[in-house]
Design an enzyme around this catalytic site. Structure first.
Site, PDB file in Angstrom:
ATOM      1  N   GLY A   1       4.471   0.939  -1.999  1.00  0.00           N
ATOM      2  CA  GLY A   1       4.594   1.044  -3.440  1.00  0.00           C
ATOM      3  C   GLY A   1       3.291   1.319  -3.966  1.00  0.00           C
TER       4      GLY A   1
ATOM      5  N   PHE B   1       0.351  -0.038  -6.862  1.00  0.00           N
ATOM      6  CA  PHE B   1      -0.035  -1.168  -7.826  1.00  0.00           C
ATOM      7  C   PHE B   1      -0.240  -0.647  -9.297  1.00  0.00           C
ATOM      8  CE2 PHE B   1      -4.044  -0.350  -5.194  1.00  0.00           C
ATOM      9  CZ  PHE B   1      -4.768   0.681  -5.905  1.00  0.00           C
TER      10      PHE B   1
ATOM     11  N   ASP C   1       0.929  -1.176  -0.040  1.00  0.00           N
ATOM     12  CA  ASP C   1       0.048   0.001   0.059  1.00  0.00           C
ATOM     13  C   ASP C   1       0.875   1.101   0.130  1.00  0.00           C
ATOM     14  OD1 ASP C   1      -2.069   2.059   0.612  1.00  0.00           O
ATOM     15  OD2 ASP C   1      -3.456   0.308   0.807  1.00  0.00           O
TER      16      ASP C   1
ATOM     17  N   HIS D   1     -13.276  -1.908  -7.265  1.00  0.00           N
ATOM     18  CA  HIS D   1     -14.380  -0.942  -7.296  1.00  0.00           C
ATOM     19  C   HIS D   1     -14.137   0.505  -7.300  1.00  0.00           C
ATOM     20  CE1 HIS D   1     -15.527  -1.156  -2.587  1.00  0.00           C
ATOM     21  NE2 HIS D   1     -14.584  -0.817  -2.982  1.00  0.00           N
TER      22      HIS D   1
HETATM   23  C1  LIG Z   1     -10.901   1.087  -0.147  1.00  0.00           C
HETATM   24  S1  LIG Z   1      -9.400   1.024   0.242  1.00  0.00           S
HETATM   25  C2  LIG Z   1      -9.204  -0.890   0.817  1.00  0.00           C
HETATM   26  C3  LIG Z   1      -8.105  -1.344   1.603  1.00  0.00           C
HETATM   27  C4  LIG Z   1      -8.077  -2.650   2.028  1.00  0.00           C
HETATM   28  N1  LIG Z   1      -8.069  -3.427   0.991  1.00  0.00           N
HETATM   29  C5  LIG Z   1      -9.323  -2.994   2.790  1.00  0.00           C
HETATM   30  O1  LIG Z   1     -10.230  -3.514   2.166  1.00  0.00           O
HETATM   31  O2  LIG Z   1      -9.489  -3.013   3.968  1.00  0.00           O
HETATM   32  C6  LIG Z   1      -8.335   1.045  -1.218  1.00  0.00           C
HETATM   33  C7  LIG Z   1      -6.866   1.059  -0.690  1.00  0.00           C
HETATM   34  O3  LIG Z   1      -6.104   1.027  -1.902  1.00  0.00           O
HETATM   35  C8  LIG Z   1      -4.866   2.027  -1.620  1.00  0.00           C
HETATM   36  N2  LIG Z   1      -4.250   2.386  -2.912  1.00  0.00           N
HETATM   37  C9  LIG Z   1      -4.687   3.471  -3.735  1.00  0.00           C
HETATM   38  N3  LIG Z   1      -3.913   3.588  -4.772  1.00  0.00           N
HETATM   39  C10 LIG Z   1      -2.925   2.890  -4.425  1.00  0.00           C
HETATM   40  C11 LIG Z   1      -1.806   2.750  -5.270  1.00  0.00           C
HETATM   41  N4  LIG Z   1      -1.559   3.341  -6.495  1.00  0.00           N
HETATM   42  N5  LIG Z   1      -0.970   1.705  -4.878  1.00  0.00           N
HETATM   43  C12 LIG Z   1      -1.084   0.924  -3.600  1.00  0.00           C
HETATM   44  N6  LIG Z   1      -2.063   1.124  -2.887  1.00  0.00           N
HETATM   45  C13 LIG Z   1      -3.243   2.247  -3.227  1.00  0.00           C
HETATM   46  C14 LIG Z   1      -5.457   2.890  -0.544  1.00  0.00           C
HETATM   47  O4  LIG Z   1      -4.207   3.655   0.135  1.00  0.00           O
HETATM   48  C15 LIG Z   1      -6.347   2.221  -0.080  1.00  0.00           C
HETATM   49  O5  LIG Z   1      -5.627   1.648   1.127  1.00  0.00           O
END
Ligand SMILES: C[S@@+](CC[C@H](N)C(=O)[O-])C[C@H]1O[C@@H](n2cnc3c(N)ncnc32)[C@H](O)[C@@H]1O
Length: 347
Positions: free
Chosen positions: A232, A234, A206, A252
């Site tokens: 990092g 994704f 994350d 989503h």
């Molecule tokens: C809706 S949250 C979901 C968090 C976790 N998967 C959960 O369900 O508890 C979306 C996550 O995507 C991460 N995120 C957004 N853009 C990202 C990126 N480019 N690389 C890595 N993580 C990212 C955010 O920091 C956040 O923690």
């Protein structure tokens, strides 16, 4: 002029329900303010007078009294003696960190408040209201605002505790030894999976805003020796060579183009036999009035106004997989408001 047809609502029940629903915005703010002021934590051990509560929260005693009375009507607080307030059963869940706590979720409602205020803009344009209000895309706003990040990550951790428990009850991880929680936030999901499966090791990928909270949570779950946090994006790369890649509430958040980009990054990191596991709602083609359907419809609108994404049907997931080098293997219902483990394999 022809006479207007009258609503068919014999005892006015449908009208009454409509009015209560549309005025629900007031309850949202009352609960948000109570959560922000940590009222439930202050009342955890014993009832307190309005004077004590006002002093502890640095608020106006007369106004706070009015808030507390509203909380009584919602079943959050009770008033055992005049001007003295304690916690009613629902209020227990606004205490910080108790099992089933929704305090951070309540505070997150406060974050979403101005964004939902722009729903008309999003419906008119199809664009994210958060992007319009903050001039930031995706999750950039969390990197700029540590308090917003703490509330958002805390809310996700509360939600994912419940979903994670359902996932480990319904999905068999026995054949998986290594797993990456892609965009895992504080890592609640992978920590729950590792705790239930001592043979497994994991990684949480994350952004920097989740790093400290993730390390603390992995310690708290007793899995820090089997799981590390990796900072990092994704969109660039994810740790290579794991048996499974799990993405909960990630796809989503994004439109199709960005979703395909995330899936392709995962595909590049995966060996031919690795599995992709998406934990998300699978939207039915048509919705009715049940509570799970309402949760899906409102979750979908939340994706529109906030990150600018959408919930998807099985057909829409299949389409994303086709464009990113995967094939759908099966959908495993997690038993929670449409949430499934969507298993895909390399095509
Ligand atoms: C809706 S949250 C979901 C968090 C976790 N998967 C959960 O369900 O508890 C979306 C996550 O995507 C991460 N995120 C957004 N853009 C990202 C990126 N480019 N690389 C890595 N993580 C990212 C955010 O920091 C956040 O923690």
């Amino acid at each position: 002029m022809a006479e207007q047809s009258k609503p068919t609502d014999a005892n006015g029940a449908a009208r009454q329900k409509l009015v209560e629903t549309m005025e629900g915005f007031r309850a949202t703010q009352v609960i948000y303010v109570a959560a922000k002021l940590a009222i439930a934590d202050l009342l955890a051990d014993e009832p307190k007078s309005i004077g004590e509560l006002a002093e502890a929260t640095s608020t106006n005693a007369h106004a706070l009294h009015r808030l507390m009375r509203a909380l009584v009507t919602l079943g959050v607080c009770e008033e055992p003696r005049d001007g003295v307030f304690g916690l009613a059963p629902a209020g227990q869940y606004l205490r910080t960190g108790v099992p089933g706590s929704v305090r951070y979720r309540a505070m997150h409602c406060g974050q979403l408040w101005p964004i939902w205020g722009e729903l008309l803009y999003s419906i008119t344009t199809g664009e994210s209201a958060r992007k319009r209000l903050t001039q930031t895309a995706g999750f950039e706003h969390l990197s700029r605002d540590p308090e917003a990040a703490e509330i958002f990550n805390g809310a996700m951790a509360e939600i994912t505790r419940e979903v994670g428990a359902a996932v480990v009850r319904t999905y068999d991880f026995s054949q998986i030894r290594t797993i990456v929680d892609v965009g895992g936030g504080y890592g609640t999901l992978v920590a729950t999976i590792l705790k239930a499966n001592p043979h497994m090791r994991g990684k949480v990928l994350d952004m920097a805003h989740a790093a400290d909270g993730a390390r603390q949570l992995l310690e708290k779950f007793g899995v820090a020796d089997r799981c590390e946090f990796v900072e990092g994006s994704f969109f660039e790369s994810v740790p290579a060579g794991a048996d499974a890649y799990i993405l909960k509430s990630i796809i989503h958040d994004w439109d199709d183009e960005r979703s395909v980009a995330i899936l392709k990054t995962c595909r590049r990191a995966m060996g031919p036999n690795a599995r992709l596991l998406i934990v998300e709602r699978v939207m039915p083609e048509r919705l009715g009035t049940s509570a799970p359907h309402r949760a899906m419809a409102f979750g979908d609108l939340n994706m529109l106004v906030a990150p600018g994404g959408q919930e998807r049907t099985e057909t829409e997931f299949r389409r994303l997989f086709e464009q990113s080098g995967f094939r759908l293997v099966r959908l495993v219902p997690a038993g929670l408001a449409g949430i499934h483990v969507i298993e895909a394999a390399c095509a």
